[in-house]
Design a protein around this motif. Structure first.
Motif, PDB file in Angstrom:
ATOM      1  N   CYS A 123       0.555  -1.000  -0.335  1.00 50.00           N
ATOM      2  CA  CYS A 123       0.276   0.244   0.283  1.00 50.00           C
ATOM      3  C   CYS A 123       1.182   1.048   0.446  1.00 50.00           C
ATOM      4  N   SER A 124       0.692   2.215  -1.208  1.00 47.77           N
ATOM      5  CA  SER A 124       1.526   3.510  -0.787  1.00 47.77           C
ATOM      6  C   SER A 124       0.492   4.763  -0.132  1.00 47.77           C
ATOM      7  N   ASP A 125       0.767   5.756   0.021  1.00 45.53           N
ATOM      8  CA  ASP A 125       0.425   6.880   0.529  1.00 45.53           C
ATOM      9  C   ASP A 125      -0.121   7.815  -1.155  1.00 45.53           C
ATOM     10  N   ILE A 126      -1.255   7.590  -1.638  1.00 43.79           N
ATOM     11  CA  ILE A 126      -1.807   8.141  -3.429  1.00 43.79           C
ATOM     12  C   ILE A 126      -2.324   9.817  -2.337  1.00 43.79           C
ATOM     13  N   HIS A 127      -3.123  10.153  -0.876  1.00 41.87           N
ATOM     14  CA  HIS A 127      -4.188  10.340  -0.867  1.00 41.87           C
ATOM     15  C   HIS A 127      -3.772  12.047  -1.281  1.00 41.87           C
ATOM     16  N   ASP A 128      -2.412  12.786  -1.708  1.00 37.98           N
ATOM     17  CA  ASP A 128      -2.294  14.289  -1.640  1.00 37.98           C
ATOM     18  C   ASP A 128      -2.565  14.546  -3.179  1.00 37.98           C
ATOM     19  N   ALA A 129      -1.369  13.047  -4.318  1.00 37.99           N
ATOM     20  CA  ALA A 129      -1.860  12.942  -5.631  1.00 37.99           C
ATOM     21  C   ALA A 129      -3.831  13.363  -5.510  1.00 37.99           C
ATOM     22  N   LYS A 130      -4.298  12.133  -4.779  1.00 37.86           N
ATOM     23  CA  LYS A 130      -5.406  11.822  -5.601  1.00 37.86           C
ATOM     24  C   LYS A 130      -6.491  13.032  -4.996  1.00 37.86           C
ATOM     25  N   VAL A 135      -9.087  18.113  -6.953  1.00 44.38           N
ATOM     26  CA  VAL A 135      -9.709  19.492  -6.774  1.00 44.38           C
ATOM     27  C   VAL A 135      -9.480  19.584  -8.527  1.00 44.38           C
ATOM     28  N   LEU A 136      -8.368  18.917  -9.283  1.00 47.11           N
ATOM     29  CA  LEU A 136      -7.885  19.545 -10.301  1.00 47.11           C
ATOM     30  C   LEU A 136      -9.111  19.607 -10.801  1.00 47.11           C
ATOM     31  N   GLU A 137      -9.978  18.036 -11.086  1.00 47.14           N
ATOM     32  CA  GLU A 137     -11.252  17.592 -12.082  1.00 47.14           C
ATOM     33  C   GLU A 137     -12.048  18.658 -11.296  1.00 47.14           C
ATOM     34  N   GLU A 138     -12.308  18.624  -9.816  1.00 50.05           N
ATOM     35  CA  GLU A 138     -13.754  20.034 -10.033  1.00 50.05           C
ATOM     36  C   GLU A 138     -13.241  20.904 -10.036  1.00 50.05           C
ATOM     37  N   LYS A 139     -11.955  21.674 -10.482  1.00 47.62           N
ATOM     38  CA  LYS A 139     -11.536  22.773 -10.956  1.00 47.62           C
ATOM     39  C   LYS A 139     -12.068  22.993 -12.851  1.00 47.62           C
ATOM     40  N   VAL A 140     -11.569  21.078 -13.105  1.00 50.17           N
ATOM     41  CA  VAL A 140     -12.201  21.548 -14.616  1.00 50.17           C
ATOM     42  C   VAL A 140     -13.138  21.599 -15.208  1.00 50.17           C
ATOM     43  N   GLN A 141     -14.157  20.468 -14.309  1.00 54.11           N
ATOM     44  CA  GLN A 141     -15.214  20.686 -14.048  1.00 54.11           C
ATOM     45  C   GLN A 141     -15.858  21.792 -13.936  1.00 54.11           C
ATOM     46  N   ALA A 142     -15.502  22.593 -13.032  1.00 52.88           N
ATOM     47  CA  ALA A 142     -16.245  23.899 -12.810  1.00 52.88           C
ATOM     48  C   ALA A 142     -15.871  25.019 -13.624  1.00 52.88           C
ATOM     49  N   ARG A 143     -14.720  24.733 -14.396  1.00 57.38           N
ATOM     50  CA  ARG A 143     -14.507  25.534 -15.154  1.00 57.38           C
ATOM     51  C   ARG A 143     -15.123  25.253 -16.741  1.00 57.38           C
ATOM     52  N   THR A 144     -15.613  23.841 -16.769  1.00 58.72           N
ATOM     53  CA  THR A 144     -16.384  23.049 -17.988  1.00 58.72           C
ATOM     54  C   THR A 144     -17.637  23.804 -18.044  1.00 58.72           C
ATOM     55  N   ALA A 145     -18.330  23.724 -16.776  1.00 58.89           N
ATOM     56  CA  ALA A 145     -19.428  24.286 -16.385  1.00 58.89           C
ATOM     57  C   ALA A 145     -19.985  25.716 -16.866  1.00 58.89           C
ATOM     58  N   GLU A 146     -18.906  26.339 -16.223  1.00 60.39           N
ATOM     59  CA  GLU A 146     -18.290  27.955 -16.750  1.00 60.39           C
ATOM     60  C   GLU A 146     -18.812  27.784 -17.492  1.00 60.39           C
ATOM     61  N   ILE A 147     -17.645  27.362 -18.717  1.00 62.90           N
ATOM     62  CA  ILE A 147     -17.931  27.632 -19.091  1.00 62.90           C
ATOM     63  C   ILE A 147     -19.543  27.353 -20.652  1.00 62.90           C
ATOM     64  N   LEU A 148     -19.607  26.482 -20.524  1.00 63.43           N
ATOM     65  CA  LEU A 148     -20.668  26.154 -20.698  1.00 63.43           C
ATOM     66  C   LEU A 148     -22.084  27.200 -20.506  1.00 63.43           C
ATOM     67  N   ARG A 149     -21.746  27.797 -18.888  1.00 63.30           N
ATOM     68  CA  ARG A 149     -23.010  28.604 -18.605  1.00 63.30           C
ATOM     69  C   ARG A 149     -22.836  30.212 -19.213  1.00 63.30           C
ATOM     70  N   GLN A 150     -21.673  30.478 -19.531  1.00 68.67           N
ATOM     71  CA  GLN A 150     -21.138  31.822 -20.217  1.00 68.67           C
ATOM     72  C   GLN A 150     -21.726  31.459 -22.190  1.00 68.67           C
ATOM     73  N   THR A 151     -21.179  30.477 -22.202  1.00 70.79           N
ATOM     74  CA  THR A 151     -21.770  29.746 -23.855  1.00 70.79           C
ATOM     75  C   THR A 151     -23.407  29.721 -23.344  1.00 70.79           C
ATOM     76  N   GLN A 152     -24.114  29.623 -22.971  1.00 67.81           N
ATOM     77  CA  GLN A 152     -25.591  29.518 -23.179  1.00 67.81           C
ATOM     78  C   GLN A 152     -25.953  30.978 -22.530  1.00 67.81           C
ATOM     79  N   GLU A 153     -25.705  31.400 -22.085  1.00 65.35           N
ATOM     80  CA  GLU A 153     -25.567  32.455 -21.015  1.00 65.35           C
ATOM     81  C   GLU A 153     -25.044  33.961 -22.803  1.00 65.35           C
TER      82      GLU A 153
END
Length: 525
Positions: A123-130, A135-153
């Motif tokens: 077992c290896s600790d991957i907590h920080d990387a995960k 966080v990066l995935e959330e940011k990507v999803q949030a940014r994608t959602a924001e871009i989609l929202r801006q596009t729709q707006e």
């Protein structure tokens, strides 16, 4: 934390392996063929803060996050049964109470003779990387959602702008720096017969004769940075009058286009022209009216002085003749003198009534809250002799105080009461009643009016004349039967109109009359 000296030794694990496992920078575990844990290294114990014995068997389960335990065991068990390697991620409880994400890799192990002896895993600790990944995935999803929202707006705003742009009743055109058509709205298309094919074409390409015309010059002025506003602009193309604005459009400080907004004011210009013509006509008519007013003033002066003076002299000399030589005159001559004095008196009354009527004008209106009780008291005082002579009874409610022109309204009440006394039945005492109440009149917008009623028990009149009696010089009876000039009720109607109200009459022959005066409760001055 337990150290390597305190670890109990598994009989199947030699010291050399134990030493290597305990010094490894990862967490190591082993299980037997019964799927039960039979070894964990020092790294595992240091990480969890547990003892070696507490981890053996299924003791390791208490360190796995409850939400991950079932999934972990299911994957481990299914791969164990198939003797296949596996890799999974789960959260492991660290000695400080924090669950950390671990990557667990397990493989089957065999003895030298090929016999399956269980599993070994790390077992290896991957907590920080995960966590960073999450966080990066959330940011990507949030940014994608924001871009989609801006596009729709932006799409919504464009659709809205297009709706507003084309719904405007004003002509809207956008020109580029090369004087090309960039956009035209529906009003412009309808006004000039444009289609979308005009977009990209230049002004002079579409209208060659427009060069150096006002419209062409105005666009050039706007491109130079000036906002142009024409209160009146005559379009040479559409033969229409506009009020227009030409507004420079800037981006990053640079002018890149010109917005033209033009409103068709042809109807207004036509109305103004007609109004000018009407004003001119009203100015010939005002002069005529001024002249007429001057003539009327002259007439009033003449009626007040010159016309009445001869009548007074006729009456005076007729009286002297009767006084001096009355006994010498025949009965017929005396009758002639009576008729003469009666005629001159009627003429004087007529002139006085005409003067009163002509002086009823709106220039001298001064409304004031006035007690009708007080006005009626003054009316009765002025008619005291006639009331006494005819044994008349005048009844009235407690009348309100209302906003009126006091002298005019007193004149109105005087005329109505005097009229009731004049047309009383012979040998029957007149009974006159005055009352007031508020009513709403439907055909006058349900406005609230004071209804002042004057009723009597007199001779009455045929209802077919209920409108005619308010006209000038209208009499329903002979001048020898009843005195009067035929102006009293006309004055009443005029006073009612000055008070923004009206007067009506109801009657039947022999059944008396009712005159109703309607005055707005709230008079708009």
């Amino acid at each position: 934390m337990p150290d390597s000296k305190s670890l109990k030794k598994s009989p199947d694990i030699d010291d050399r392996f134990r030493m290597i496992a305990d010094t490894a920078p990862i967490l190591i575990w082993m299980s037997g063929i019964d799927k039960q844990c039979d070894f964990v290294n020092k790294g595992w114990l240091d990480f969890t803060g547990q003892t070696f014995d507490s981890m053996l068997g299924d003791g390791w389960e208490k360190c796995i996050h409850p939400d991950d335990l079932e999934r972990c065991f299911s994957i481990f068990s299914s791969h164990f049964d198939k003797r296949q390697p596996y890799e999974l991620e789960y959260r492991l409880l660290r000695h400080d109470g924090e669950f950390r994400w671990m990557c667990d890799k397990g493989v089957p192990r065999y003895e030298t003779d090929g016999e399956f002896s269980g599993y070994i895993g790390s077992c290896s600790d991957i907590h920080d990387a995960k966590t960073l990944n999450d966080v990066l995935e959330e940011k990507v999803q949030a940014r994608t959602a924001e871009i989609l929202r801006q596009t729709q707006e932006l799409t919504r705003q464009k659709e809205f702008s297009d709706i507003v742009f084309n719904a405007s009743i004003d002509v809207i055109v956008v020109y580029g720096k090369e004087l090309e058509f960039l956009a035209v709205n529906q009003a412009a298309k309808k006004m000039y017969g444009f289609t979308d094919s005009i977009l990209g074409k230049k002004i002079l390409e579409v209208y060659p004769n427009a060069e150096n015309g006002q419209g062409h010059r105005d666009v050039l002025r706007a491109l130079s940075g000036e906002t142009v506003h024409n209160l009146v602009y005559k379009s040479a193309v559409a033969d229409v009058y506009f009020e227009d604005f030409l507004i420079p459009l800037r981006k990053d400080g640079e002018i890149y286009a010109v917005l033209v907004v033009a409103r068709d004011i042809s109807h207004r210009i036509q109305s103004e022209m007609e109004l000018k013509d009407l004003n001119k006509k009203l100015t010939s008519q005002n002069l005529d009216l001024q002249s007429t007013n001057e003539d009327l003033e002259s007439f009033n002066y003449i009626a007040s002085h010159d016309l009445q003076e001869p009548l007074r002299k006729v009456n005076m000399f007729a009286g002297r003749i009767l006084e001096k030589d009355g006994e010498k005159l025949s009965e017929q001559s005396k009758d002639y003198f009576d008729r003469l004095t009666s005629a001159t008196s009627r003429m004087q009354n007529l002139i006085q009534s005409l003067l009163e009527y002509s002086r009823m004008n709106s220039d001298d209106i001064r409304f004031a809250k006035t007690s009708l009780n007080k006005l009626l008291k003054e009316v009765k005082s002025g008619l005291e002799e006639v009331i006494s002579e005819k044994h008349a009874v005048i009844e009235n409610d407690d009348l309100p105080s209302i906003s009126v022109v006091p002298l005019q309204f007193q004149q109105l009440l005087h005329n109505l009461v005097s009229n009731a006394l004049k047309y009383a039945k012979p040998d029957i005492a007149p009974i006159i009643r005055i009352s007031a109440e508020t009513v709403k009149i439907e055909d006058r917008g349900n406005r609230e009016f004071w209804k002042i009623s004057v009723s009597d028990n007199g001779i009455g009149f045929d209802p077919v004349y209920k409108h005619k009696i308010f006209e000038l010089f209208q009499r329903l009876h002979g001048k020898m039967e009843y005195e009067g000039t035929g102006i009293g009720l006309a004055i009443c109607r005029k006073i009612a109109h000055i008070h923004h109200g009206f007067i009506t009459a109801d009657s039947k022959p022999g059944e008396g009359s009712v005159f109703n005066v309607y005055i707005p409760v709230k008079i708009k001055l």
